[in-house]
Scaffold this motif. Sequence first.
Motif, short mmCIF file in Angstrom:
data_model
loop_
_atom_site.label_atom_id
_atom_site.label_comp_id
_atom_site.label_asym_id
_atom_site.label_seq_id
_atom_site.Cartn_x
_atom_site.Cartn_y
_atom_site.Cartn_z
N ARG A 1 10.85 -10.64 -49.16
CA ARG A 1 10.11 -11.38 -48.14
C ARG A 1 10.41 -12.87 -48.22
N THR A 2 10.21 -13.56 -47.12
CA THR A 2 10.43 -15.01 -47.11
C THR A 2 9.14 -15.71 -47.53
N GLU B 1 6.54 -15.56 -44.80
CA GLU B 1 5.85 -14.27 -44.72
C GLU B 1 4.85 -14.09 -45.85
N SER B 2 5.08 -14.77 -46.97
CA SER B 2 4.27 -14.60 -48.17
C SER B 2 3.13 -15.60 -48.27
#
Length: 118
Positions: A68-69, A72-73
């Motif tokens: 995940r980027t 996104e996190s």
Amino acid sequence: MAGEDWIELKFRLFDGTDIGPNKYDPSTSVASLKESILARWPQDKELAPKTINDVKLINAGKILENNRTLAESRVPVGELPGGVITMHVVVRPPLPDKNNEKQLVNAPKQNRCACTIL
């Protein structure tokens, strides 16, 4: 200015010391963050990760996934604009190799009592 969207992070190690703060692009993957941590890991630490799989990043109680980027996190609740986000770093202890496992299995067991009599 493109740098305004960048996220400033510092990484808190298990002994309370920090790596950073540094600014990262929101499209940076969690795996890239872990690689950065490995590259900047203090040499004086006894417990040091070997690969990114030995490191877990925790943000706001969530373990971040490698694929995940950062965008996104993110957990935006409680973040201040322009503030530094602290992520916690957990290191998986090294697994014992097969020779050490056999020695531990064959070692005599020591009986220890941990009773308290009041």
